[in-house]
Design an enzyme around this catalytic site. Structure first.
Site, mmCIF file in Angstrom:
data_model
loop_
_atom_site.group_PDB
_atom_site.id
_atom_site.type_symbol
_atom_site.label_atom_id
_atom_site.label_comp_id
_atom_site.label_asym_id
_atom_site.label_seq_id
_atom_site.Cartn_x
_atom_site.Cartn_y
_atom_site.Cartn_z
ATOM 1 N N CYS A 1 -7.165 -16.208 11.790
ATOM 2 C CA CYS A 1 -5.725 -16.023 12.014
ATOM 3 C C CYS A 1 -5.356 -15.928 13.488
ATOM 4 O O CYS A 1 -4.170 -16.007 13.836
ATOM 5 C CB CYS A 1 -5.241 -14.775 11.288
ATOM 6 S SG CYS A 1 -5.192 -15.009 9.514
HETATM 7 N N1 COA Z 1 0.456 -8.146 -9.546
HETATM 8 C C1 COA Z 1 0.504 -6.920 -10.082
HETATM 9 N N2 COA Z 1 -0.342 -5.925 -9.728
HETATM 10 C C2 COA Z 1 -1.281 -6.196 -8.817
HETATM 11 C C3 COA Z 1 -1.371 -7.459 -8.210
HETATM 12 C C4 COA Z 1 -0.463 -8.456 -8.606
HETATM 13 N N3 COA Z 1 -0.490 -9.683 -8.075
HETATM 14 N N4 COA Z 1 -2.384 -7.432 -7.324
HETATM 15 C C5 COA Z 1 -2.907 -6.203 -7.354
HETATM 16 N N5 COA Z 1 -2.249 -5.446 -8.274
HETATM 17 C C6 COA Z 1 -2.518 -4.051 -8.627
HETATM 18 C C7 COA Z 1 -3.918 -3.655 -8.275
HETATM 19 O O1 COA Z 1 -4.812 -3.963 -9.320
HETATM 20 C C8 COA Z 1 -3.769 -2.164 -8.074
HETATM 21 O O2 COA Z 1 -3.738 -1.536 -9.333
HETATM 22 P P1 COA Z 1 -4.421 -0.084 -9.536
HETATM 23 O O3 COA Z 1 -3.670 0.833 -8.624
HETATM 24 O O4 COA Z 1 -4.211 0.179 -10.973
HETATM 25 O O5 COA Z 1 -5.856 -0.243 -9.133
HETATM 26 C C9 COA Z 1 -2.388 -2.024 -7.451
HETATM 27 O O6 COA Z 1 -1.673 -3.222 -7.828
HETATM 28 C C10 COA Z 1 -2.445 -1.941 -5.950
HETATM 29 O O7 COA Z 1 -3.270 -3.001 -5.454
HETATM 30 P P2 COA Z 1 -3.713 -3.100 -3.961
HETATM 31 O O8 COA Z 1 -4.582 -4.309 -3.783
HETATM 32 O O9 COA Z 1 -4.274 -1.807 -3.515
HETATM 33 O O10 COA Z 1 -2.295 -3.390 -3.259
HETATM 34 P P3 COA Z 1 -1.862 -3.192 -1.779
HETATM 35 O O11 COA Z 1 -0.671 -2.329 -1.758
HETATM 36 O O12 COA Z 1 -2.999 -2.855 -0.876
HETATM 37 O O13 COA Z 1 -1.355 -4.647 -1.374
HETATM 38 C C11 COA Z 1 -2.118 -6.510 -0.062
HETATM 39 C C12 COA Z 1 -2.258 -5.735 -1.364
HETATM 40 C C13 COA Z 1 -3.131 -7.629 -0.037
HETATM 41 C C14 COA Z 1 -0.698 -7.084 0.019
HETATM 42 C C15 COA Z 1 -2.321 -5.552 1.143
HETATM 43 O O14 COA Z 1 -3.504 -4.820 0.977
HETATM 44 C C16 COA Z 1 -2.368 -6.256 2.455
HETATM 45 O O15 COA Z 1 -1.421 -6.881 2.874
HETATM 46 N N6 COA Z 1 -3.492 -6.104 3.192
HETATM 47 C C17 COA Z 1 -3.670 -6.727 4.469
HETATM 48 C C18 COA Z 1 -3.656 -8.170 4.246
HETATM 49 C C19 COA Z 1 -3.865 -8.956 5.468
HETATM 50 O O16 COA Z 1 -3.125 -8.866 6.406
HETATM 51 N N7 COA Z 1 -4.866 -9.771 5.492
HETATM 52 C C20 COA Z 1 -5.096 -10.605 6.559
HETATM 53 C C21 COA Z 1 -5.399 -11.938 6.047
HETATM 54 S S1 COA Z 1 -5.432 -12.965 7.391
#
Ligand code: COA
Length: 373
Positions: free
Chosen positions: A156
């Site tokens: 990125c």
């Molecule tokens: N739809 C519904 N529920 C979902 C889901 C979806 N698409 N994806 C995950 N969930 C659920 C999970 O299973 C989890 O359930 P649980 O609490 O029962 O275990 C809950 O939602 C929370 O999931 P989580 O993965 O912890 O969500 P989050 O708030 O961390 O958001 C991201 C996920 C990826 C958006 C976030 O972690 C993020 O942006 N991280 C940094 C990403 C980034 O910048 N990456 C760089 C790439 S270059």
């Protein structure tokens, strides 16, 4: 030493769009299909059933509303779940080169320059569609540019690291100008079958023309300084690579051959890394945060950007001070901060200072302080 300046930008945006609602419908159909096909394994407890995704979750967790992609037909087919891209002959431009040429032509037109004015092409992207010859050399050839070209990959942060490489070469005099082009086909390395990340990425290509400020034809941004940093982490990783067939079982359709991340840990670890990086960069340039008229941040997640903006400025950013484009494009890897810069910089006045910052896998973080000339 010569003063480098950004004199032109270009953005190639694929015409096809996938909304969150369309994406979730396809994912849920895929999950139902998967759960039926694997019913025995799931009921025996050897496999986990796939849960449904939700458009509300996606918007709340990321701020993303839609993404542009090169092909939505395969992505939205529950039995396929990846884009279909036509194979090209050796006589045709490759996929990445084709998007790159479009974005580069826009950047050249904006700067009022032609291929004859360019000394180098850097294709800075998270993935390259082949090992060699470099995509950058093909772009150079298609545009009719003399000089040299090379590919680079810092995930990125590729574009900002590319800007630093080009700016340093211009400063030292080894080149007069360079195109830094970032064709990001994220739809091809995203695992659309994984609910945790299936909404994250989109496709785009950005290009930036960097020249000696003395050669600029029109309005431009002086590159006052750049700063790049890396710190190893496995929390964003893709194991696909040229050693794949040497390892037993790796030719199979394995999860780790696409983008993988530990999202929560990325969130926790990258935020302080980036905030401290920006603070140190500003301090090294004797700039106070008040001096910044605009922040063009990496476009991964709205909450992350809100946090970094607040930490950098010491207050909530005013509307427009830290423009997001991720709601329309999703995460486009290294191109994200450049799209934001390209779309939201024209109104700045001479003397106004802004900061481009990208961050991601590596971990890596790159920042560029620019001043409207
Ligand atoms: N739809 C519904 N529920 C979902 C889901 C979806 N698409 N994806 C995950 N969930 C659920 C999970 O299973 C989890 O359930 P649980 O609490 O029962 O275990 C809950 O939602 C929370 O999931 P989580 O993965 O912890 O969500 P989050 O708030 O961390 O958001 C991201 C996920 C990826 C958006 C976030 O972690 C993020 O942006 N991280 C940094 C990403 C980034 O910048 N990456 C760089 C790439 S270059």
């Amino acid at each position: 030493m010569h003063q480098p300046a950004i004199t032109g930008t270009g953005v190639f945006t694929p015409s096809q769009v996938i909304t969150n609602a369309e994406l979730v419908t396809a994912f849920n159909a895929h999950a139902d299909l998967y759960n039926i096909e694997n019913a025995d394994e799931i009921s025996a407890g050897r496999l986990e059933a796939k849960g449904h995704s939700s458009a509300e979750f996606i918007l709340a967790a990321s701020g993303i509303e839609q993404r542009h992609v090169l092909d939505k037909s395969g992505v939205l087919d529950p039995a396929v779940m990846h884009p279909w891209l036509r194979e090209r002959t050796y006589d045709e431009p490759s996929q990445m080169a084709e998007m790159a040429v479009d974005a580069c032509r826009q950047a050249l037109a904006m700067a009022g320059k032609t291929a004859a004015d360019v000394g180098a092409v850097i294709c800075a992207a998270s993935n390259h569609e082949r090992a060699y010859p470099a995509i950058a050399i093909e772009i150079q050839d298609l545009l009719g540019i003399q000089g040299f070209a090379f590919d680079m990959n810092v995930a990125c942060s590729s574009a900002t690291f590319g800007i630093q490489a080009a700016a340093d070469m211009i400063r030292s005099g080894s080149i007069n100008s360079a195109l830094v082009v970032s064709p990001e086909i994220c739809s091809a390395h995203l695992e659309w079958r994984d609910r945790d990340c299936h909404f994250i990425f989109g496709d785009v290509c950005t290009a930036i023309l960097i020249e000696r400020a003395d050669d600029a034809n029109g309005a431009h941004f002086l590159i006052r300084s750049t700063r790049c940093a890396t710190q190893f982490s496995n929390n964003i990783r893709n194991n696909n690579g040229f050693l794949r067939r040497t390892r037993k079982g790796q030719m199979a359709d394995r999860r780790d051959m696409q983008f993988m991340q530990n999202g929560r840990r990325v969130f926790k670890e990258v935020l302080p890394l980036v905030s401290n990086h920006i603070a140190d960069h500003l301090a090294a340039e004797n700039l106070s945060p008040d001096a910044l008229k605009r922040l063009w941040l990496h476009q991964a997640n709205k909450t992350m950007n809100d946090y970094i903006g607040k930490k950098t400025l010491g207050r909530d950013p005013e509307p427009g001070e830290q423009p997001n484009i991720l709601q329309d494009y999703a995460n486009t890897s290294s191109a994200g901060s450049i799209i934001a810069f390209s779309k939201y910089s024209n109104d700045l006045q001479p003397g106004d200072i802004g900061l481009i910052c990208s961050f991601g896998a590596g971990y890596s973080v790159g920042s560029v302080i620019v001043e409207r000339a």
